[in-house]
Write a protein that holds these residues in place. Structure first.
Motif, PDB file in Angstrom:
ATOM      1  N   GLY A 109       0.821  -1.200   0.000  1.00 41.47           N
ATOM      2  CA  GLY A 109       0.000   0.000   0.000  1.00 41.47           C
ATOM      3  C   GLY A 109       0.853   1.246   0.000  1.00 41.47           C
ATOM      4  N   PRO A 110       0.211   2.416  -0.151  1.00 42.93           N
ATOM      5  CA  PRO A 110       0.958   3.680  -0.092  1.00 42.93           C
ATOM      6  C   PRO A 110       1.678   3.840   1.244  1.00 42.93           C
ATOM      7  N   ASP A 111       2.646   4.729   1.274  1.00 45.14           N
ATOM      8  CA  ASP A 111       3.457   4.904   2.480  1.00 45.14           C
ATOM      9  C   ASP A 111       2.621   5.403   3.661  1.00 45.14           C
ATOM     10  N   LEU A 112       2.769   4.717   4.778  1.00 49.12           N
ATOM     11  CA  LEU A 112       2.226   5.195   6.057  1.00 49.12           C
ATOM     12  C   LEU A 112       3.344   5.599   7.006  1.00 49.12           C
ATOM     13  N   GLY A 113       4.548   5.222   6.676  1.00 49.89           N
ATOM     14  CA  GLY A 113       5.700   5.501   7.517  1.00 49.89           C
ATOM     15  C   GLY A 113       6.931   4.891   6.884  1.00 49.89           C
ATOM     16  N   VAL A 114       7.840   4.422   7.715  1.00 54.01           N
ATOM     17  CA  VAL A 114       9.065   3.804   7.231  1.00 54.01           C
ATOM     18  C   VAL A 114       8.771   2.369   6.797  1.00 54.01           C
ATOM     19  N   ARG A 115       9.313   1.962   5.670  1.00 52.53           N
ATOM     20  CA  ARG A 115       9.107   0.595   5.186  1.00 52.53           C
ATOM     21  C   ARG A 115       9.926  -0.382   6.031  1.00 52.53           C
TER      22      ARG A 115
END
Length: 333
Positions: free
Chosen positions: A194-200
């Motif tokens: 999914g799109p970025d929510l934080g650090v991968r």
């Protein structure tokens, strides 16, 4: 003749005890400097990050963490912790490993097939309450789907964030922040599409050799931990290092592995004479308060006086927490 048969049976039983780790089946609670499966930590350290300089990159900070943070129920195969979320955070834990089962938009806490008597909203609320009380701190949270395999939890995660906390409580970038930027925030370590929510999550340097078939393989597990910890100080300081000391298998329960590996970890940390180095995140089953304190003591810089928010930052933080509390009241009349 009979004594020889009995002797053989005793030897076989002892071998099985070693292989299975029967100590995990039935035992009294233990509180050692390296291992603790009692209900409460020996002592607390809720605001230790206040002494870390604001300009320190979070990738250069050594942090204690827990593996399968919410796995408190389900018997010896499933249980990895005995402290509540609040107790873990107040003991000094700053990395959480949260596993979620996705069913019709609901995110239930799980370890494998074992339901952990709660949902993602409970974890979000607990973290937000802690950060409200201790704004000098930050919490990193790995979020991973478990036991459902829909590969589509992004929308549900976002929905829970909007429902149970304020959106601004999160760090909204895949770039690792400084400690000053991270204070008072939850950093999602995103282990799902999914799109970025934080650090991968995958952007970190990770050692997670969790498969320990029997207790005869504990030394292999420790070597994995040891080698990664030895590599961390000289590794890329812009990258977060994450080392799991936890492990399990059909014939090696989490408690039995932790009883052995935690002791080796404690001895390893105790033997180090130079604490001015980055070890990264050390993620444990059944950690003990003295081990957590020892991990916290490994930092690159000298301890300095706490540096908190500038005055103009306070209102926005109060606003997002008060908004979260209002949402909670609407959801829980």
């Amino acid at each position: 003749m009979m004594s020889g048969i009995r002797g053989g049976r005793v030897k076989m039983q002892r071998t099985l005890m070693i292989l299975v780790g029967v100590i995990g089946l039935s035992h009294a609670a233990i509180q050692r400097p390296d291992y603790d499966d009692t209900p409460n930590p020996e002592f607390l350290n809720p605001s230790w990050m206040a002494s870390i300089p604001d300009d320190q990159p979070l990738s250069q900070v050594t942090l204690p963490g827990t593996h399968n943070t919410m796995a408190l129920y389900g018997g010896v195969y499933a249980e990895c912790q005995t402290w509540s979320l609040a107790s873990q955070l107040r003991a000094g834990v700053r990395y959480l490993d949260v596993r979620l089962r996705h069913i019709n938009g609901k995110l239930k806490l799980h370890h494998g097939v074992s339901y952990q008597r709660g949902h993602f909203g409970h974890v979000l609320q607990g973290v937000a309450d802690f950060l409200w009380e201790y704004p000098s701190e930050t919490v990193l949270m790995r979020v991973k789907e478990e036991c459902s395999e829909t590969y589509d939890i992004y929308g549900a995660v976002v929905d829970y964030i909007h429902r149970y906390i304020h959106w601004d409580l999160l760090w909204h970038s895949r770039i690792v922040p400084t400690v000053g930027e991270a204070r008072g925030r939850l950093i999602i370590l995103q282990d799902f599409p999914g799109p970025d929510l934080g650090v991968r999550y995958g952007s970190m340097d990770i050692a997670d050799d969790w498969k320990v078939p029997t207790l005869l393989h504990v030394e292999d597990k420790w070597q994995s931990v040891y080698q990664h910890l030895e590599a961390a100080p000289a590794g890329n300081l812009a990258q977060i290092y994450l080392t799991y000391s936890s492990g399990a298998g059909v014939f090696a329960y989490p408690r039995a592995v932790a009883l052995r590996v935690n002791a080796q970890l404690f001895d390893y940390l105790s033997a180090k004479t130079d604490q001015k180095q980055r070890l990264g995140i050390i993620c444990m089953d059944f950690p003990a308060a003295p081990t957590i304190q020892m991990i916290i003591d490994f930092q690159l810089r000298e301890v300095q006086r706490p540096v908190f928010y500038a005055a103009h930052h306070k209102p926005s933080f109060n606003y997002r927490i008060s908004s979260r509390r209002n949402k909670m009241l609407r959801h829980f009349p």
